[in-house]
Design a protein around this motif. Structure first.
Motif, short mmCIF file in Angstrom:
data_model
loop_
_atom_site.label_atom_id
_atom_site.label_comp_id
_atom_site.label_asym_id
_atom_site.label_seq_id
_atom_site.Cartn_x
_atom_site.Cartn_y
_atom_site.Cartn_z
N THR A 169 0.85 -1.20 0.00
CA THR A 169 0.00 0.00 0.00
C THR A 169 0.88 1.25 0.00
O THR A 169 2.04 1.20 0.40
N ASP A 216 0.99 5.60 0.93
CA ASP A 216 0.32 6.69 1.64
C ASP A 216 -0.54 7.48 0.64
O ASP A 216 -0.32 7.41 -0.57
N ASN A 234 4.12 -1.19 3.86
CA ASN A 234 3.44 -0.01 3.34
C ASN A 234 4.54 0.94 2.89
O ASN A 234 5.54 1.12 3.58
#
Ligand SMILES: [Zn+2]
Length: 357
Positions: free
Chosen positions: A11, A13, A269
């Motif tokens: 993922t 931000d 992430n």
């Protein structure tokens, strides 16, 4: 479309305004500045030039009574034209960046199938895994040269990697026949690219894959064997494939597998927005070299390509200043090598470093 499991776990931000500003500035330049974006006629002329170059080189090589040295020069010319088609025609088309509607893009994207590689699998390998998860081990297919090459810090290092800065150049040359004759079939049959599952090609996609392979094998191997001895055909097929593979691999490596590019940790992430990630993992080179820019289909403007993959490559030089400007405004590191040999030296140093630490 649901993303496959491994790549789907990564993922990013949310955008902090950087990407929104980039898109706004580029939209103003290309759509509202009064200077129309390049496309249509310019791309038609470029496409025609490259395809005539390719067909002429092939016809003279296969059907004329060329001597050995003439045939060798024609083989080099054919390899350059095939790689040029990959850089400047199929790449735009399979991104949907070729001027025209979806049908035009699909039709022009079929040039990749005719040159031996499945555009269906390229869509997954390149558009999805490479362009979304650039330089993230386990998700970006372009990092996979295992076990011979260690291209990223998260990959296992073996003793032989100490010499990869020497031998990888030769292996790049063998990449193409493996891709055409082994990888595509394996990926399609297993419905998997590396550890990422993909939908199995069906219907029109499967027909396109199989027709492309058949046409490629016909022009590359079968037809020449009617006019030349089989081993001569194999020698020329091997030589042209080697040169095309080397050209394709080196050009793509110069933008991502070099000292200046970032490599975020695997599977985590990514602690920045997607557009910042693209700039941090991608580097331009030789932006002022107009001949190289023409031949490489703007792939030396790789930062611009990664941020705007659906913009026709003829416009990259025009938006490059804007991209650099917005990067400065948002404190994003934008790197460009002045020359191609500067980028080549950086790739050599990166291979040597990844082989040792
Ligand atoms: Zn691309």
């Amino acid at each position: 479309m649901a993303l496959p499991p491994l790549a789907g776990r990564v993922t990013f931000d949310a955008d902090d305004g950087f990407y929104a500003e980039l898109k706004r500035r580029v939209r103003v330049e290309l759509l509202e500045s009064g200077r129309p974006a390049l496309g249509g006629l310019s791309m038609a002329l470029k496409t025609g030039t490259i395809l005539i170059w390719l067909v002429t080189s092939y016809a003279l090589l296969v059907f004329s009574d060329a001597s050995w040295w003439q045939a060798s020069l024609l083989a080099v010319s054919l390899a350059l034209a095939v790689a040029g088609t990959g850089f400047a025609i199929q790449h735009d088309a399979n991104h949907g960046a070729y001027p025209g509607n979806a049908a035009v893009n699909r039709f022009m994207g079929f040039t990749l199938d005719l040159l031996g590689a499945s555009s269906y699998l390229w869509h997954w390998k390149h558009n999805i895994f490479h362009h979304t998860y650039t330089n993230i081990e386990g998700a970006d297919h372009d990092l996979n040269a295992k076990p011979f090459g260690r291209l990223a810090p998260d990959q296992a290092r073996y003793g032989g990697h100490r010499f990869q800065h020497i031998y990888m150049w030769a292996l790049y040359g063998f990449m193409l026949p493996k891709w055409h004759l082994v990888d595509d079939f394996q990926n399609a049959l297993e419905a998997r690219i590396d550890d990422n599952r993909i939908p199995r090609p069906r219907g029109g996609d499967l027909v396109q894959l199989l027709v492309g392979k058949a046409v490629f094998l016909a022009w590359a191997l079968v037809i020449p064997m009617f006019f030349h001895r089989w081993w001569v055909v194999l020698v020329f097929y091997g030589s042209v494939s080697f040169l095309v593979g080397l050209l394709l691999a080196v050009v793509f490596q110069l933008s991502h597998c070099i000292e200046e590019a970032g490599f975020p940790p695997q599977g985590a992430n990514v602690p920045e927005g997607w557009a910042r990630h693209q700039v941090h993992t991608t580097v331009d080179f030789a932006r002022t070299n107009r001949a190289l820019t023409w031949y490489l289909g703007g792939l030396n403007y790789q930062v611009e390509h990664h941020l705007f993959p659906k913009v026709c490559h003829l416009n990259y030089p025009r938006i490059s200043g804007i991209v650099e400007d917005v990067c400065t405004q948002y404190g994003v590191r934008y790197v460009a090598h002045d020359s191609m040999h500067g980028a080549l030296a950086s790739h050599w140093r990166w291979l040597r470093r990844m082989g040792r630490v």
